[in-house]
Scaffold this motif. Structure first.
Motif, PDB file in Angstrom:
ATOM      1  N   ARG A 172       6.407  12.608  -1.268  1.00 37.89           N
ATOM      2  CA  ARG A 172       5.624  11.263  -1.447  1.00 37.89           C
ATOM      3  C   ARG A 172       6.012  10.376  -0.217  1.00 37.89           C
ATOM      4  O   ARG A 172       5.160   9.676   0.424  1.00 37.89           O
ATOM      5  CB  ARG A 172       6.075  10.854  -2.739  1.00 37.89           C
ATOM      6  N   LEU A 176       3.559   8.773   2.831  1.00 34.94           N
ATOM      7  CA  LEU A 176       3.266   7.311   2.919  1.00 34.94           C
ATOM      8  C   LEU A 176       3.887   6.829   4.422  1.00 34.94           C
ATOM      9  O   LEU A 176       2.883   5.899   4.820  1.00 34.94           O
ATOM     10  CB  LEU A 176       4.357   6.916   1.885  1.00 34.94           C
ATOM     11  N   LEU A 193      -3.659   2.464  -1.262  1.00 35.25           N
ATOM     12  CA  LEU A 193      -2.468   3.347  -0.948  1.00 35.25           C
ATOM     13  C   LEU A 193      -2.577   4.741  -1.979  1.00 35.25           C
ATOM     14  O   LEU A 193      -2.387   5.711  -1.531  1.00 35.25           O
ATOM     15  CB  LEU A 193      -1.108   2.800  -0.971  1.00 35.25           C
ATOM     16  N   VAL A 197      -3.433   7.686   0.249  1.00 35.32           N
ATOM     17  CA  VAL A 197      -2.464   8.642   0.505  1.00 35.32           C
ATOM     18  C   VAL A 197      -2.377   9.797  -0.144  1.00 35.32           C
ATOM     19  O   VAL A 197      -2.022  10.810   0.071  1.00 35.32           O
ATOM     20  CB  VAL A 197      -1.061   7.761   0.519  1.00 35.32           C
ATOM     21  N   VAL A 208       3.926   3.258  -6.631  1.00 32.18           N
ATOM     22  CA  VAL A 208       3.657   2.990  -5.093  1.00 32.18           C
ATOM     23  C   VAL A 208       4.758   1.934  -4.671  1.00 32.18           C
ATOM     24  O   VAL A 208       5.169   2.122  -3.650  1.00 32.18           O
ATOM     25  CB  VAL A 208       2.103   2.164  -4.695  1.00 32.18           C
TER      26      VAL A 208
END
Length: 256
Positions: A172, A176, A193, A197, A208
């Protein structure tokens, strides 16, 4: 006479480790994942889960937080401490009221969580999304190496460096950072996001926040006063290249 193109090779099945002490939940989750084409190993306690992770080197772990003996958070800590797979994707299974544990799990590097009671189909979709993004990048512009100041990221190799030192990023965090490097000096909300993403149209926005915080800890000189990933008050986050001055009129005093 034109020959038809050869059919594409089917993707290799992923090996998934399911760690849950509830036999019914473990059986249902393993069954759905197996029907989705994955190879599934099961463990009913944390120690056995770690043994299977060492023995079979899974591509992803589905981990219950409430385990007897060695709990899920400690299992997650030990998985993340393994130098050979710091980016091993982990999906947590959590009870509805365990918000503090969910946040702590994300802080420790979990990629996602699903709250009990949950839809097994939703879990399979989450797993599929994570595995797709954790795999090798497809050819094309998205797979080109990225650079910004002393940050370097190679999507094909799934490796990132700062100042020549390799960064231990979860899948992750890697995704990002790659997104921020591709979109410098642009503000994105947490919902944007989450969608752009990770491809999620729903979910807890605090996910997030936690991933941004963890990424800052690995790329910022002072994570408490971030210079690269700025919080734009009331809007979201913006990546400011190290060699560019942040635009005036923004406020980095929001929730970090």
């Amino acid at each position: 006479m034109n020959q038809s193109a050869a059919p594409a090779e089917p993707p290799e099945p992923a090996r998934i480790l399911v760690v849950d002490d509830d036999p019914t939940v473990g059986e249902v989750v393993a069954g759905y994942l197996a029907r989705a084409g994955h190879l599934v190993d099961r463990a009913e306690d944390g120690r056995h889960g770690l043994e299977l992770a060492e023995r079979h080197r899974p591509d992803l772990v589905v981990l219950d937080l409430m385990l007897p003996g060695l709990d899920g958070l400690e299992v997650l800590r030990r998985l993340r401490a393994r130098p050979d797979r710091p980016d091993l994707p982990v999906v947590l299974l959590t009870a509805k009221g365990d918000e503090a544990d969910r946040v702590l799990g994300l802080e420790l590097g979990a990629d996602d969580y699903v709250t009990k009671p949950f839809s097994p189909r939703e879990l399979v979709l989450r797993v599929r999304s994570i595995l797709r993004r954790a795999g090798a990048a497809a050819p094309g512009p998205a797979a080109e190496p990225l650079r910004s100041g002393d940050l370097a990221l190679d999507p094909r190799a799934r490796r990132a460096h700062r100042g020549g030192r390799e960064l231990a990023l979860t899948s992750r965090e890697f995704e990002l950072l790659a997104f921020f490097l591709r979109h410098p000096a642009t503000v994105f909300s947490r919902h944007e996001l989450m969608q752009r993403v990770w491809g999620w149209d729903f979910g807890d926005l605090s996910t997030v926040t936690v991933h941004v915080r963890r990424l800052r800890e690995k790329i910022e000189d002072d994570p408490g006063a971030p210079a690269l990933i700025s919080t734009v008050w009331g809007v979201g986050y913006r990546y400011d290249p190290a060699d560019a001055q942040a635009p005036a009129g923004t406020d980095d005093g929001g929730a970090r």
